[in-house]
Design an enzyme around this catalytic site. Structure first.
Site, PDB file in Angstrom:
ATOM      1  N   HIS A 182     -32.011 -55.348  53.409  1.00  0.00           N
ATOM      2  CA  HIS A 182     -31.652 -54.697  54.745  1.00  0.00           C
ATOM      3  C   HIS A 182     -31.107 -55.522  55.974  1.00  0.00           C
ATOM      4  O   HIS A 182     -29.990 -55.434  56.249  1.00  0.00           O
ATOM      5  CB  HIS A 182     -32.916 -54.396  55.345  1.00  0.00           C
TER       6      HIS A 182
HETATM    7  C1  BDR Z   1     -36.989 -52.696  57.392  1.00  0.00           C
HETATM    8  O1  BDR Z   1     -38.245 -52.820  57.486  1.00  0.00           O
HETATM    9  C2  BDR Z   1     -38.811 -54.169  57.132  1.00  0.00           C
HETATM   10  O2  BDR Z   1     -39.829 -53.949  55.947  1.00  0.00           O
HETATM   11  C3  BDR Z   1     -37.606 -54.840  56.556  1.00  0.00           C
HETATM   12  O3  BDR Z   1     -37.884 -55.938  57.215  1.00  0.00           O
HETATM   13  C4  BDR Z   1     -36.436 -54.037  57.329  1.00  0.00           C
HETATM   14  O4  BDR Z   1     -36.228 -54.743  58.644  1.00  0.00           O
HETATM   15  C5  BDR Z   1     -36.423 -51.881  56.346  1.00  0.00           C
HETATM   16  O5  BDR Z   1     -36.890 -50.562  56.359  1.00  0.00           O
END
Ligand code: BDR
Ligand code: CA
Length: 313
Positions: free
Chosen positions: A243
């Site tokens: 992400h």
């Molecule tokens: C986001 O949530 C966190 O778990 C990850 O680091 C990312 O920023 C994804 O939904």
């Protein structure tokens, strides 16, 4: 090319760590003014620690790390140890950091920096819940027009949510903060699940990172192996979605992404859909566009960039 001045607000997290590596590996394009920790994937004590671990691993013990909000504006804290492990950075054995956080808190650092730097020159990069940024905007509304752009990982449209059927984690954890940020008039660039779910840590991609043979690359591979197990076990997918590095990749190569300017609002009331990003993709309302909402990414180009820059650490 003029270096882009940025503040990274983050809750590391293995994918946050990958984003930080991408930024530290790109000193010709990016000047990191400071790094601010927020409670998110794990409590603040861990996100601050993890952030300093990543700085040291990347060879930057001089980086300035500031601690921000301990919890969301007015909700109990929600964390994601089920994805990131107990420390938030499980997967690799690393020493505790020797760096200390700065004495100034993250909110005051953000305010002071935006007031000090010439208007329109500082980009905010957010990789976690938006609590720190909302607190800064509430305390000092004069900073909003001074922000060049805020590039965030958060939200979802056609992909729905990853913590509830409707909401993505970063927005869900502090929807009131997100509402403040989305309403501040700051140019927003959003990297939602629609984009990040196209960036799976497939074996062949991770092997290229491993082949770099450096210590940071090796640690990243170990972190990714831990991080991706959640999606592999639950969905049988070919790796996990990466992400947060999308935010930094956008600064370096915006042409990797495509999306549309549209209005995005945050649901804060409905029990069923709280934290949802309501995206007016088809412009069916008269609400003014407030964001560039990305939907597609050149996945191979993204992984090439990440691998090349991690190789520079
Ligand atoms: C986001 O949530 C966190 O778990 C990850 O680091 C990312 O920023 C994804 O939904
Ligand atoms: Ca994150």
């Amino acid at each position: 090319m003029q270096r882009r001045k940025i503040i990274i607000d983050t809750d590391p997290g293995q994918d946050d760590a990958a984003a930080l590596m991408l930024a530290f590996g790109s000193p010709d394009e990016i000047e990191i003014l400071g790094l601010t920790a927020v409670a998110g994937n794990v409590p603040l004590s861990f996100t601050s620690r993890n952030l300093r671990i990543v700085c040291e691993l990347c060879g930057h013990p001089e980086a300035k790390v500031y601690e921000g909000a301990l919890k969301p504006l007015n909700r109990p804290q929600v964390t994601a140890e089920h994805v990131h492990g107990k420390t938030g950075l499980d997967g690799a054995e690393l020493p505790e950091p020797t760096m200390l956080p700065q004495e100034q808190n993250a909110i005051d650092f953000i305010i002071e920096t935006l007031r000090r730097e010439p208007e329109g020159t500082v980009t905010l990069c957010t990789l976690g819940p938006l609590t720190n940024i909302a607190m800064a905007l509430t305390k000092a509304p004069d900073i909003a027009p001074r922000v060049k752009e805020l590039v965030m990982m958060g939200g979802g449209f056609s992909e729905g949510g990853n913590i509830t059927p409707a909401a993505e984690f970063n927005i869900y954890v502090d929807p009131e903060a997100a509402k403040i940020v989305f309403g501040a008039g700051i140019p927003l660039v959003i990297m939602p699940l629609d984009v990040t779910h196209q960036l799976l840590t497939r074996k062949a991609r991770v092997e290229k990172i491993a082949a770099l043979g450096t210590r940071p690359a090796q640690v990243l591979v170990e972190w990714l192996a831990f991080f991706e197990r959640f999606d592999i076990e639950k969905y049988g997918s070919d790796g996990g979605p990466l992400h947060d590095p999308t935010v930094i990749a956008y600064l370096l190569k915006p042409e990797l992404f495509s999306g549309r300017e549209c209005n995005v609002e945050i649901e804060v009331e409905s029990e069923l859909t709280v934290g949802m990003t309501v995206v007016d993709w088809w412009r069916v309302t008269d609400r003014k566009p407030n964001a560039t909402f990305m939907r597609t990414v050149d996945a191979d180009g993204f992984f090439e960039l990440l691998t090349e820059r991690v190789g520079r650490l």
